[in-house]
Scaffold this motif. Structure first.
Motif, PDB file in Angstrom:
ATOM      1  N   SER A 105       0.862  -1.192   0.000  1.00 13.74           N
ATOM      2  CA  SER A 105       0.000   0.000   0.000  1.00 13.74           C
ATOM      3  C   SER A 105       0.897   1.239   0.000  1.00 13.74           C
ATOM      4  O   SER A 105       1.078   1.910   1.015  1.00 13.74           O
ATOM      5  CB  SER A 105      -0.921  -0.014   1.220  1.00 13.74           C
ATOM      6  N   GLY A 106       1.494   1.522  -1.149  1.00 10.98           N
ATOM      7  CA  GLY A 106       2.398   2.648  -1.295  1.00 10.98           C
ATOM      8  C   GLY A 106       3.820   2.298  -0.914  1.00 10.98           C
ATOM      9  O   GLY A 106       4.106   1.220  -0.368  1.00 10.98           O
ATOM     10  N   CYS A 107       4.724   3.236  -1.186  1.00  5.58           N
ATOM     11  CA  CYS A 107       6.142   3.011  -0.906  1.00  5.58           C
ATOM     12  C   CYS A 107       6.446   3.094   0.586  1.00  5.58           C
ATOM     13  O   CYS A 107       7.364   2.428   1.070  1.00  5.58           O
ATOM     14  CB  CYS A 107       6.993   4.027  -1.670  1.00  5.58           C
TER      15      CYS A 107
ATOM     16  N   VAL B  44      11.248   5.961  -5.517  1.00  8.80           N
ATOM     17  CA  VAL B  44       9.914   6.390  -5.915  1.00  8.80           C
ATOM     18  C   VAL B  44       9.929   7.519  -6.950  1.00  8.80           C
ATOM     19  O   VAL B  44       8.950   7.721  -7.682  1.00  8.80           O
ATOM     20  CB  VAL B  44       9.100   6.794  -4.659  1.00  8.80           C
TER      21      VAL B  44
ATOM     22  N   CYS C 143      12.278  -0.630  -3.028  1.00 10.04           N
ATOM     23  CA  CYS C 143      10.917  -0.172  -2.754  1.00 10.04           C
ATOM     24  C   CYS C 143      10.541   0.961  -3.719  1.00 10.04           C
ATOM     25  O   CYS C 143      11.361   1.847  -3.978  1.00 10.04           O
ATOM     26  CB  CYS C 143      10.806   0.351  -1.326  1.00 10.04           C
TER      27      CYS C 143
ATOM     28  N   SER D 126       6.768   2.964  -5.882  1.00 14.74           N
ATOM     29  CA  SER D 126       5.310   3.033  -6.009  1.00 14.74           C
ATOM     30  C   SER D 126       4.963   3.896  -7.210  1.00 14.74           C
ATOM     31  O   SER D 126       5.841   4.486  -7.852  1.00 14.74           O
ATOM     32  CB  SER D 126       4.673   3.625  -4.745  1.00 14.74           C
TER      33      SER D 126
ATOM     34  N   SER E 263       2.886   6.449  -6.717  1.00  8.66           N
ATOM     35  CA  SER E 263       2.291   7.598  -6.037  1.00  8.66           C
ATOM     36  C   SER E 263       2.765   8.934  -6.596  1.00  8.66           C
ATOM     37  O   SER E 263       2.032   9.921  -6.541  1.00  8.66           O
ATOM     38  CB  SER E 263       2.588   7.534  -4.537  1.00  8.66           C
TER      39      SER E 263
ATOM     40  N   ARG F  42      -2.630   4.215  -3.732  1.00  5.63           N
ATOM     41  CA  ARG F  42      -1.749   3.493  -2.800  1.00  5.63           C
ATOM     42  C   ARG F  42      -1.247   2.184  -3.383  1.00  5.63           C
ATOM     43  O   ARG F  42      -1.367   1.111  -2.783  1.00  5.63           O
ATOM     44  CB  ARG F  42      -2.446   3.234  -1.452  1.00  5.63           C
TER      45      ARG F  42
ATOM     46  N   GLY G  12       2.087   0.371  -4.384  1.00  4.17           N
ATOM     47  CA  GLY G  12       3.540   0.321  -4.336  1.00  4.17           C
ATOM     48  C   GLY G  12       4.008  -1.114  -4.387  1.00  4.17           C
ATOM     49  O   GLY G  12       3.196  -2.041  -4.533  1.00  4.17           O
ATOM     50  N   TRP G  13       5.312  -1.313  -4.262  1.00  7.72           N
ATOM     51  CA  TRP G  13       5.831  -2.680  -4.278  1.00  7.72           C
ATOM     52  C   TRP G  13       7.219  -2.735  -3.678  1.00  7.72           C
ATOM     53  O   TRP G  13       7.892  -1.713  -3.502  1.00  7.72           O
ATOM     54  CB  TRP G  13       5.849  -3.259  -5.693  1.00  7.72           C
TER      55      TRP G  13
ATOM     56  N   SER H 276      -2.999  -5.766  -0.136  1.00 11.51           N
ATOM     57  CA  SER H 276      -3.339  -4.408  -0.563  1.00 11.51           C
ATOM     58  C   SER H 276      -4.635  -4.429  -1.364  1.00 11.51           C
ATOM     59  O   SER H 276      -5.047  -5.468  -1.891  1.00 11.51           O
ATOM     60  CB  SER H 276      -2.207  -3.822  -1.415  1.00 11.51           C
TER      61      SER H 276
ATOM     62  N   GLN I 158      -5.153  -2.020  -7.821  1.00 12.04           N
ATOM     63  CA  GLN I 158      -4.116  -2.825  -8.491  1.00 12.04           C
ATOM     64  C   GLN I 158      -4.559  -3.194  -9.908  1.00 12.04           C
ATOM     65  O   GLN I 158      -3.769  -3.122 -10.857  1.00 12.04           O
ATOM     66  CB  GLN I 158      -3.835  -4.099  -7.700  1.00 12.04           C
TER      67      GLN I 158
END
Length: 487
Positions: A189-191, A296, A322, A324, A326, A334, A336-337, A358, A363
């Motif tokens: 859910s986001g970075c 990011v 990490c 996302s 965003s 939200r 991210g990965w 998430s 997604q």
């Protein structure tokens, strides 16, 4: 022979004349920082001179720092405001390298809430400009994909996330030098969640995390919440974290993880050179210390090439990558990965423990956008806008802030770090600006070491308008009064 000398002298006079005319247009403000000047062929045609003459004129303007060449794009007016030094001591042993507990009181929390207030002129929060995002297309895809996958859209996506999204992320990983499989990726859910999972997977309460200073303030919250200690390593706007000082620190201080915003760092905009990235990975691998990489902003490079991730040099699985969407697509979605490397089992266990999975609909929408929505076309457009707006904001700071002010010149993203003369107090400036409906982020937010960045502020160049320029003029006047000793 005489004719040749005469022709050479004439060409020299011509290229000097061309350079003088374009230079005067820049000095007068006809062409402002970040704007593209006429192409070589266009100016050759307009001024009735040869292409070689224009090339020599532009080369001269480039040498004196008035313009800069951008590959496959042309020549642009270069902002001439110097960058902050943020110079560490020449001898690493002279640095005060002490790990400290992070204890944030109500003041920084209040500042963060205030600068995110949508009613303020948005100069402080590190958020993208929603008007530049593909809102309508994404929202249509959100509805379409939710109908297309009726049951899946209201079901848990599994511990790793929607596979179609992970396939697209894996394909795009080639852009930053990584070869990964969809099964290597965990959607978050986001970075911020990705970084938090990485910290929990690699550290225990009381452990020390090394970070480049100034430090992105959101990470300070994560470190405080997890009961970790922070070791600030000096950084520069051009090269990021000083690897030599980190090397010294590792030999004298227990460090359990390193956390790095690798490309277009928030807040100083740095990109670590490739040899430094390679050296950093080798250094940490020698000590078997994990590196948590936040990338990011990487997709927002102004040049034709996206910077390589530090993860690209990881051979031992010690880098937890990490990121996302965003900053480029939809902060509210939200999505991210994380690529957890050798820490994959622990990260998946933590993800399942804290929120199971998430959100599925967002997604699905992002996966469809990456497949058929023209993500690369969108990136090219938003990069051009941010490039121009960063240049405009640098130019405005140079014109409107007190003499002696310096500002970073990032090659991507939309964040600027401003260092003002010693008489300016960034926190007092924030308070005064707030009374005028303007949000800025004082430098004190980005460190745990007292007054180190007292005379600094962070600005967001994602937004540009007459209202923003007027707000900058107001802040600059306030800073000027502080330098002059006027309350």
């Amino acid at each position: 022979m005489e004719a040749t000398v005469e022709n050479e002298a004439r060409r020299k006079l011509l290229h000097e004349e061309v350079a003088t005319r374009i230079g005067s247009l820049i000095e007068q403000g006809t062409y402002r920082a970040g704007e593209r000047i006429p192409s070589i062929r266009e100016l050759s045609r307009k001024m009735h001179v040869s292409i070689n003459t224009v090339m020599e004129a532009y080369s001269h303007l480039e040498n004196v720092g008035m313009v800069e060449a951008r590959p496959q794009s042309g020549y642009y007016v270069r902002g001439r405001l110097p960058e902050p030094a943020i110079k560490p001591a020449k001898d690493p042993a002279e640095e005060e390298l002490v790990a400290c507990c992070v204890s944030l009181d109500e003041i920084p929390l209040r500042i963060m809430r205030n600068i995110s207030d949508r009613s303020l002129v948005p100069l402080g929060a590190g958020i993208p400009n929603s008007e530049l995002l593909p809102i309508d297309k994404l929202n249509r895809m959100l509805g379409t994909e939710s109908r297309r996958f009726r049951v899946q859209s209201v079901s848990y996506a599994g511990g790793r996330g929607v596979k179609r999204l992970r396939v697209q992320i894996a394909k795009r990983a080639l852009d930053y030098g990584c070869t990964v499989k969809p099964e290597d990726i965990v959607v978050t859910s986001g970075c911020v969640e990705a970084v938090s999972l990485a910290l929990q997977a690699t550290c225990h309460p009381g452990d020390t995390v090394a970070m480049a200073s100034p430090v992105y303030y959101t990470f300070l919250h994560s470190i405080q919440w997890l009961g970790l200690k922070l070791l600030e390593i000096p950084a520069t706007p051009r090269e990021g974290m000083n690897v030599e000082i980190l090397d010294y620190a590792l030999r004298h201080t227990p460090v359990h993880a390193c956390l790095l915003v690798s490309n277009f760092n928030n807040p100083i905009g740095s990109v670590m050179p490739e040899e430094k990235k390679r050296g950093l990975v080798a250094l940490l691998a020698k000590h078997d210390i994990p590196l948590i990489e936040d990338d990011v902003y990487g997709d927002l490079a102004f040049g034709p090439e996206r910077p390589t991730a530090v993860k690209a040099y990881d051979a031992k699985g010690l880098v937890l990558y990490c990121s996302s969407f965003s900053k480029t697509l939809a902060p509210g979605y939200r999505v991210g990965w994380i690529l957890p490397g050798r820490y994959d089992p622990k990260v998946r266990q933590l993800k399942a423990l804290f929120n199971i999975a998430s959100a599925t609909p967002t997604q699905l929408a992002v996966a469809e956008y990456l497949t058929n929505g023209g993500y690369d076309h969108h990136l090219r457009a938003i990069r051009r806008v941010y490039n121009l707006q960063v240049a405009k904001m640098r130019d405005a700071v140079g014109r409107l802030f007190p003499p002696g002010t310096t500002v970073t010149r990032p090659d991507g993203g939309f964040i600027l770090w401003v260092e003002m003369p010693e008489g300016v107090d960034g926190y007092k400036l924030y308070e005064e600006a707030l009374k005028k409906g303007i949000g800025i982020a004082p430098g004190s937010l980005f460190t745990m070491t007292g007054d180190r960045y007292r005379n600094c502020i962070r600005l967001n160049a994602a937004f540009w308008s007459e209202r923003v320029e007027q707000a900058l003029e107001t802040v600059g006047e306030m800073a000027g009064r502080m330098v002059g000793g006027v309350a």
